[in-house]
Write a protein that holds these residues in place. Sequence first.
Motif: not given
Length: 277
Positions: A142-164
């Motif tokens: 959690t302390e390591r800087p990264v260039q990006k995070v990628v989540l792979i899965g169902d958008m109908s599951q990921i987007r509501p979780l991110w929006d919340r």
Amino acid sequence: MSSIRLIVSDLDGTLLSEDNRLNDSVIDAVRRFRASGGLFTIATGRFGPSARPIVDRLDIDIPYILCNGCVIADRDKIWEMAQLTLEEIAPFLREADQAGVTVLLFGEDGIRTLRSTPETAYFEQREGLPCVPLNPGDEAWTERPVQKVVLIGDMSQIRPLWDRCRSGYAREYAAVQSEDHFFEIIPARQSKGEALKKLMAHLGVAPSEVMSIGNQLNDLEMIEEAGIGVAVANSHDELIRHASYVCRNGYGEGVVEAMERFAAIGAGSKGGNTYVD
């Protein structure tokens, strides 16, 4: 004579074929455009090690855009890089992982994953790069800087979780869908469009002299910044609605079609497919 001096193309789903190959016809079109004095580069969600084989194969000799705009680099150095800290979004990433979503963390030293899944195995095969599992009990990630995070899965599951979750964050983040099942989180105010504006300024090229080509929502700002914004035939519906030209052909053959139509390179050879090693 064509007024297009710079062509910027996305990679996956655009310049590459459906099975992630770089076709001879694409290589030939890029060669002909450059031989006529044109500038060609890429803007991709991939990070450096994953994009480098294509950069080398096409002999790209100007800066290119990586990690959906977080990195601008050439074959010798990084010009600009924005990084992401993970402390604040770590609970969201853990919750996504527990829900069965594959989480990948991209840093300068490689790709880490919260756990190995069938999606990480597919990604490793496609990219030719390892995804190293993290120790779930080790908080150091959690302390390591990264260039990006990628989540792979169902958008109908990921987007509501991110929006919340994101409504409670103190920091700002940018989030884009880069493929049908790829959701990417990057530093705020980073995008392919913003990176393209910096690249145009560096090269002394006006927007009217630029053609951008893509297929997904992370390409939207990039095609809107260009004088000609092209969507290949296999593009997301929203990108098609904003494009100034929609190709009859998909993937790399769509790129060749757009180059022959707007960059005045003429019809070239129709070679077979070649792998990107």
